[in-house]
Enzyme design. Structure first.
Site, PDB file in Angstrom:
ATOM      1  N   HIS A 194      28.478  40.223  43.200  1.00  0.00           N
ATOM      2  CA  HIS A 194      28.042  41.068  42.535  1.00  0.00           C
ATOM      3  C   HIS A 194      28.660  40.432  41.423  1.00  0.00           C
ATOM      4  CE1 HIS A 194      32.393  42.906  43.215  1.00  0.00           C
ATOM      5  NE2 HIS A 194      31.948  42.757  41.557  1.00  0.00           N
ATOM      6  N   ASP A 241      29.121  40.536  50.142  1.00  0.00           N
ATOM      7  CA  ASP A 241      28.963  40.027  48.483  1.00  0.00           C
ATOM      8  C   ASP A 241      29.760  39.335  48.630  1.00  0.00           C
ATOM      9  OD1 ASP A 241      29.288  40.580  46.027  1.00  0.00           O
ATOM     10  OD2 ASP A 241      31.283  42.751  46.149  1.00  0.00           O
ATOM     11  N   SER A 346      37.226  41.896  40.834  1.00  0.00           N
ATOM     12  CA  SER A 346      35.853  41.599  41.400  1.00  0.00           C
ATOM     13  C   SER A 346      36.291  39.530  41.672  1.00  0.00           C
ATOM     14  CB  SER A 346      34.751  41.999  41.027  1.00  0.00           C
ATOM     15  OG  SER A 346      34.464  42.809  41.866  1.00  0.00           O
TER      16      SER A 346
HETATM   17  N1  ARG Z   1      34.196  46.036  41.457  1.00  0.00           N
HETATM   18  C1  ARG Z   1      35.198  46.137  41.144  1.00  0.00           C
HETATM   19  C2  ARG Z   1      35.036  44.467  40.290  1.00  0.00           C
HETATM   20  O1  ARG Z   1      33.558  44.543  39.658  1.00  0.00           O
HETATM   21  C3  ARG Z   1      36.544  45.242  41.602  1.00  0.00           C
HETATM   22  C4  ARG Z   1      36.137  47.567  42.497  1.00  0.00           C
HETATM   23  C5  ARG Z   1      37.182  47.455  43.653  1.00  0.00           C
HETATM   24  N2  ARG Z   1      38.022  47.914  43.363  1.00  0.00           N
HETATM   25  C6  ARG Z   1      38.874  48.915  44.028  1.00  0.00           C
HETATM   26  N3  ARG Z   1      39.198  50.064  43.924  1.00  0.00           N
HETATM   27  N4  ARG Z   1      39.401  48.414  45.195  1.00  0.00           N
HETATM   28  O2  ARG Z   1      35.817  43.707  39.303  1.00  0.00           O
END
Ligand code: ARG
Length: 401
Positions: A194, A241, A346
């Site tokens: 993503h 992902d 992420s």
């Molecule tokens: N989806 C998030 C990003 O794009 C990372 C999320 C991780 N969240 C968590 N609570 N561990 O950076």
């Protein structure tokens, strides 16, 4: 990475500006809470270490449990228990197992618990590559001292030399860093699908060897991304992902830039293991402020069933998690609900630390998603050992390491 504000710390000559809470919080002598039931007082590390030592030795507190009060003029100030531990008196030992605010030096020579042969016959590429990485590291470091912060929050240069910040071009010459990644071979970076799955999300380059992402004061390498390989079954939800970036050229390996081992063992690591997530992501969900310096936080793995139950309670997440938390995912949490990966982390690694002393570690997961940050719902990670075929097919296509 979400951290309490007072976890900010000066690193070398870095100055974090505009954070009055830090100044206020870092006062020696101020009352604080070590845990919900244990009152504390903010003390300098040298005053706190002997007190804390007893708690750690008797297993009442773990290294990572000791909160920070912030940064004082001479280093980090800790939220220290007011009383010595457990009626045993204060230990006067100068054991280095205390959560040290300053770098702890550890001798690595001869302590690396890996075979010396570079690739035994029959090893899959990821395993052979790991042997090679460790062999090279051992040769390079020899009897030199490797410095790391034990249980500390900011990450010193060279502790995680695989850490990549993924750079995206915006208007004009501006770049921003929205995701992390891990160097897994000289020309390949592992990240989350993503992070790289749309035109607007096309990575321009990776920055390697930086701790301070904006003003690296030591050598860093920006290397253009040649191609992006997204897992073929990534459908925009919380499964599969994972992606691999091929770089335009090999990194130049230095003490601060080096590939990491993939975690190839699908079984659960020993309970003595430590897990860390590292990144430059958001520090605070309200202000959305991102960290300029690489941070890491100690986490615990959460059993899948338990994690599944947590997500079942979050209807908002279920749409993207139709099959629930399955075993291609990993869940991890900071039980204190203080630290977590957050937006911007992420693609970065969930690190399995084999031996904190030797600095041997593997990339076990890829930061993928979560429900808020540092909530009771654990963070979700893509489990690297489930995707070895995909990764190896790109990085070592002819099985040669
Ligand atoms: N989806 C998030 C990003 O794009 C990372 C999320 C991780 N969240 C968590 N609570 N561990 O950076």
């Amino acid at each position: 990475m979400k951290m309490p504000l007072n976890w900010f710390q000066l690193l070398g000559t870095l100055l974090l500006i505009g954070c009055s809470d830090v100044q206020a919080a870092a006062t020696v002598g101020r009352a604080c809470n070590v845990t919900a039931t244990m009152p504390g007082i903010c003390r300098t590390s040298s005053e706190c270490e002997p007190v804390i030592d007893g708690y750690i030795r008797s297993g009442v507190l773990k290294l990572n449990d000791v909160p920070s009060c912030g940064l004082g003029a001479w280093g980090e100030i800790f939220c220290c228990p007011t009383q010595p531990c457990c009626g045993n008196g204060v230990s006067t030992s100068s054991s280095s197992t205390t959560r040290a605010p300053v770098a702890t030096t550890v001798l690595t020579g001869g302590r690396v618990d890996v075979p010396t042969a570079s690739s035994g016959t029959g090893d899959r590429p990821a395993v052979a590559a790991c042997k090679k990485i460790r062999e090279q590291r051992q040769q390079k470091s020899g009897n030199q001292l490797v410095i790391h912060i034990v249980g500390g929050y900011p990450v010193d240069p060279g502790v995680y030399p695989h850490m990549a910040a993924i750079g995206y071009s915006t208007f004009g010459d501006l770049v921003n860093f929205r995701c992390g990644g891990s160097l897994i071979a000289s020309r390949f970076v592992l990240t989350a699908a993503h992070c790289v799955n749309t035109d607007a999300n096309t990575p321009a380059f990776v920055r390697m060897g930086a701790v301070n992402i904006e003003n690296p004061d030591h050598t860093y390498q920006d290397i253009d991304v040649r191609s992006v390989k997204i897992h073929p079954q990534y459908m925009g939800n919380k499964y599969n992902d994972i992606a691999v970036l091929e770089l335009e050229r090999d990194v130049v390996e230095t003490d601060n830039v080096r590939p990491a081992c993939l975690h190839t063992d699908p079984t659960d690591p020993p309970s003595s293991s430590k897990f860390f997530v590292a990144g430059w992501g958001e520090l605070n969900v309200t202000t959305r402020e991102r960290s300029k310096i690489l941070l890491r936080a100690g986490l615990e793995l959460v059993p899948l069933q338990q994690c599944n139950n947590s997500y079942a309670e979050q209807p908002a997440s279920i749409r993207m998690l139709k099959a629930g938390v399955i075993d291609t995912l990993l869940c991890a949490i900071d039980q204190r609900l203080i630290a977590d990966a957050c937006r911007g982390d992420s693609g970065g690694p969930l690190i399995h630390e084999l031996s904190v002393e030797d600095g041997m570690y593997t990339i076990m997961g890829v930061v993928s998603s979560g429900f808020g940050c540092a909530t009771v719902t654990p963070g979700l990670y893509t489990r690297v050992s489930s995707y070895l075929d995909f990764i190896e097919g790109i990085v070592w296509p002819d099985n040669r390491v």
